[in-house]
Design a protein around this motif. Structure first.
Motif, PDB file in Angstrom:
ATOM      1  N   ALA A  24      36.438 -68.911  68.025  1.00  0.00           N
ATOM      2  CA  ALA A  24      35.971 -67.869  67.118  1.00  0.00           C
ATOM      3  C   ALA A  24      37.141 -66.943  66.825  1.00  0.00           C
ATOM      4  O   ALA A  24      37.877 -66.557  67.731  1.00  0.00           O
ATOM      5  CB  ALA A  24      34.828 -67.081  67.760  1.00  0.00           C
ATOM      6  N   LEU A  25      37.321 -66.594  65.563  1.00  0.00           N
ATOM      7  CA  LEU A  25      38.396 -65.697  65.154  1.00  0.00           C
ATOM      8  C   LEU A  25      37.819 -64.540  64.362  1.00  0.00           C
ATOM      9  O   LEU A  25      36.915 -64.738  63.537  1.00  0.00           O
ATOM     10  CB  LEU A  25      39.428 -66.447  64.320  1.00  0.00           C
ATOM     11  CG  LEU A  25      40.588 -65.622  63.752  1.00  0.00           C
ATOM     12  CD1 LEU A  25      41.892 -66.409  63.786  1.00  0.00           C
ATOM     13  CD2 LEU A  25      40.311 -65.150  62.324  1.00  0.00           C
ATOM     14  N   GLY A  26      38.324 -63.337  64.617  1.00  0.00           N
ATOM     15  CA  GLY A  26      37.865 -62.192  63.845  1.00  0.00           C
ATOM     16  C   GLY A  26      38.606 -60.929  64.202  1.00  0.00           C
ATOM     17  O   GLY A  26      39.423 -60.898  65.124  1.00  0.00           O
ATOM     18  N   LYS A  27      38.343 -59.882  63.447  1.00  0.00           N
ATOM     19  CA  LYS A  27      38.840 -58.546  63.776  1.00  0.00           C
ATOM     20  C   LYS A  27      37.889 -57.917  64.789  1.00  0.00           C
ATOM     21  O   LYS A  27      36.676 -58.147  64.763  1.00  0.00           O
ATOM     22  CB  LYS A  27      38.865 -57.677  62.518  1.00  0.00           C
ATOM     23  CG  LYS A  27      39.996 -57.996  61.560  1.00  0.00           C
ATOM     24  CD  LYS A  27      41.248 -57.246  61.931  1.00  0.00           C
ATOM     25  CE  LYS A  27      42.286 -57.350  60.825  1.00  0.00           C
ATOM     26  NZ  LYS A  27      43.501 -56.588  61.121  1.00  0.00           N
ATOM     27  N   ARG A  28      38.448 -57.110  65.689  1.00  0.00           N
ATOM     28  CA  ARG A  28      37.603 -56.434  66.662  1.00  0.00           C
ATOM     29  C   ARG A  28      36.578 -55.562  65.958  1.00  0.00           C
ATOM     30  O   ARG A  28      36.884 -54.830  65.031  1.00  0.00           O
ATOM     31  CB  ARG A  28      38.454 -55.547  67.575  1.00  0.00           C
ATOM     32  CG  ARG A  28      39.258 -56.258  68.633  1.00  0.00           C
ATOM     33  CD  ARG A  28      38.436 -56.802  69.779  1.00  0.00           C
ATOM     34  NE  ARG A  28      37.466 -55.886  70.311  1.00  0.00           N
ATOM     35  CZ  ARG A  28      37.741 -54.892  71.151  1.00  0.00           C
ATOM     36  NH1 ARG A  28      38.983 -54.685  71.557  1.00  0.00           N
ATOM     37  NH2 ARG A  28      36.774 -54.120  71.617  1.00  0.00           N
ATOM     38  N   GLY A  29      35.345 -55.626  66.432  1.00  0.00           N
ATOM     39  CA  GLY A  29      34.291 -54.752  65.958  1.00  0.00           C
ATOM     40  C   GLY A  29      33.880 -53.797  67.067  1.00  0.00           C
ATOM     41  O   GLY A  29      34.327 -53.932  68.215  1.00  0.00           O
ATOM     42  N   ASP A  30      33.034 -52.841  66.764  1.00  0.00           N
ATOM     43  CA  ASP A  30      32.589 -51.915  67.810  1.00  0.00           C
ATOM     44  C   ASP A  30      31.374 -52.483  68.529  1.00  0.00           C
ATOM     45  O   ASP A  30      30.754 -53.454  68.094  1.00  0.00           O
ATOM     46  CB  ASP A  30      32.299 -50.525  67.248  1.00  0.00           C
ATOM     47  CG  ASP A  30      31.269 -50.534  66.131  1.00  0.00           C
ATOM     48  OD1 ASP A  30      30.340 -51.353  66.190  1.00  0.00           O
ATOM     49  OD2 ASP A  30      31.396 -49.709  65.205  1.00  0.00           O
ATOM     50  N   LEU A  31      31.037 -51.854  69.650  1.00  0.00           N
ATOM     51  CA  LEU A  31      29.954 -52.377  70.480  1.00  0.00           C
ATOM     52  C   LEU A  31      28.599 -52.312  69.787  1.00  0.00           C
ATOM     53  O   LEU A  31      27.691 -53.056  70.147  1.00  0.00           O
ATOM     54  CB  LEU A  31      29.898 -51.599  71.801  1.00  0.00           C
ATOM     55  CG  LEU A  31      30.995 -51.895  72.815  1.00  0.00           C
ATOM     56  CD1 LEU A  31      30.784 -51.077  74.078  1.00  0.00           C
ATOM     57  CD2 LEU A  31      31.047 -53.379  73.156  1.00  0.00           C
ATOM     58  N   ALA A  32      28.465 -51.441  68.801  1.00  0.00           N
ATOM     59  CA  ALA A  32      27.186 -51.324  68.108  1.00  0.00           C
ATOM     60  C   ALA A  32      26.788 -52.633  67.428  1.00  0.00           C
ATOM     61  O   ALA A  32      25.602 -52.908  67.249  1.00  0.00           O
ATOM     62  CB  ALA A  32      27.254 -50.200  67.073  1.00  0.00           C
ATOM     63  N   GLY A  33      27.774 -53.440  67.068  1.00  0.00           N
ATOM     64  CA  GLY A  33      27.481 -54.700  66.412  1.00  0.00           C
ATOM     65  C   GLY A  33      27.391 -55.877  67.360  1.00  0.00           C
ATOM     66  O   GLY A  33      27.212 -57.012  66.914  1.00  0.00           O
ATOM     67  N   LEU A  34      27.516 -55.617  68.669  1.00  0.00           N
ATOM     68  CA  LEU A  34      27.494 -56.676  69.678  1.00  0.00           C
ATOM     69  C   LEU A  34      26.195 -56.613  70.458  1.00  0.00           C
ATOM     70  O   LEU A  34      25.755 -55.537  70.867  1.00  0.00           O
ATOM     71  CB  LEU A  34      28.688 -56.517  70.623  1.00  0.00           C
ATOM     72  CG  LEU A  34      28.824 -57.540  71.757  1.00  0.00           C
ATOM     73  CD1 LEU A  34      29.091 -58.931  71.201  1.00  0.00           C
ATOM     74  CD2 LEU A  34      29.954 -57.120  72.710  1.00  0.00           C
ATOM     75  N   HIS A  35      25.596 -57.759  70.712  1.00  0.00           N
ATOM     76  CA  HIS A  35      24.361 -57.817  71.491  1.00  0.00           C
ATOM     77  C   HIS A  35      24.575 -57.127  72.835  1.00  0.00           C
ATOM     78  O   HIS A  35      25.608 -57.295  73.490  1.00  0.00           O
ATOM     79  CB  HIS A  35      23.956 -59.278  71.700  1.00  0.00           C
ATOM     80  CG  HIS A  35      22.566 -59.459  72.211  1.00  0.00           C
ATOM     81  ND1 HIS A  35      22.230 -59.247  73.527  1.00  0.00           N
ATOM     82  CD2 HIS A  35      21.416 -59.830  71.576  1.00  0.00           C
ATOM     83  CE1 HIS A  35      20.942 -59.498  73.698  1.00  0.00           C
ATOM     84  NE2 HIS A  35      20.423 -59.854  72.528  1.00  0.00           N
TER      85      HIS A  35
END
Length: 202
Positions: free
Chosen positions: A155-166
């Motif tokens: 999986a590749l991506g830009k870091r997101g914040d925890l609000a978008g993580l389960h």
């Protein structure tokens, strides 16, 4: 957690880690091409270059196929990645006109994956290797020939914040450590210390 190496290394090697929180923003072709170019130059026995990559991005016809191959817990976070990449490797190599088993196909594919991950990080993108997916289904749905091993998914991506993580993954969303060299590097035979701490410190 701030990672601190025990011995001098380029920061690239301790800065790379495997987050699950991704922003979902589109990844430019130029970023993928640069990361794949780095993979292309990985070490390879007999220059066989056994690695191959199958790519899917959100919105493309294959994206849902890739997501459906993942184990359910991995789907919870990987669906916000900007790309999913399947790594496969050729089981055979031609040497002096004869096709023979390539005993280092997985080893070499791993080197290519490491190059990919580090080049992606240099460009500001993170990667996360995934072993939890249905390899048999991947072979069938993605038309992987039988003379290739299905190795892993990235999986590749830009870091997101925890609000978008389960929430199940919040506690583990930080870089982890590594065991010390004394537990992994041996001299002459397995388990025999390779380095004398007093000599190394001198």
């Amino acid at each position: 957690m701030s990672r601190q190496p025990d011995h001098p290394v380029d920061p690239l090697f301790v800065d790379r880690w495997s987050p699950r929180s991704f922003s979902g923003e589109p990844v430019p072709d130029a970023v993928l091409q640069s990361a794949f170019e780095a993979a292309r130059w990985a070490p390879s026995a007999s220059n066989a270059q056994p690695w191959r990559f199958v790519l899917a991005r959100p919105g493309e016809p294959a994206w849902e196929d890739f997501i459906s191959l993942l184990m359910p817990r991995n789907q919870l976070w990987a669906e916000r990645a900007s790309a999913l990449i399947l790594i496969v490797s050729a089981l055979e190599v031609e040497r002096r006109g004869e096709v023979v088993p390539n005993v280092s196909h997985s080893f070499d594919a791993g080197a290519a994956w490491a190059n990919f991950a580090h080049q992606a990080l240099l460009l500001g993108w993170h990667t996360h290797g995934i072993g939890g997916f249905d390899r048999a289904a991947a072979r069938e749905r993605l038309a992987i020939p039988n003379d290739f091993a299905v190795e892993a998914m990235i999986a590749l991506g830009k870091r997101g914040d925890l609000a978008g993580l389960h929430a199940d993954f919040h506690e583990a969303e930080s870089p982890n450590g590594r065991r010390p060299l004394v537990e992994t590097v041996f001299s002459g035979r397995f388990g025999a210390a390779a380095f004398n701490p007093q000599r190394s410190a001198a």
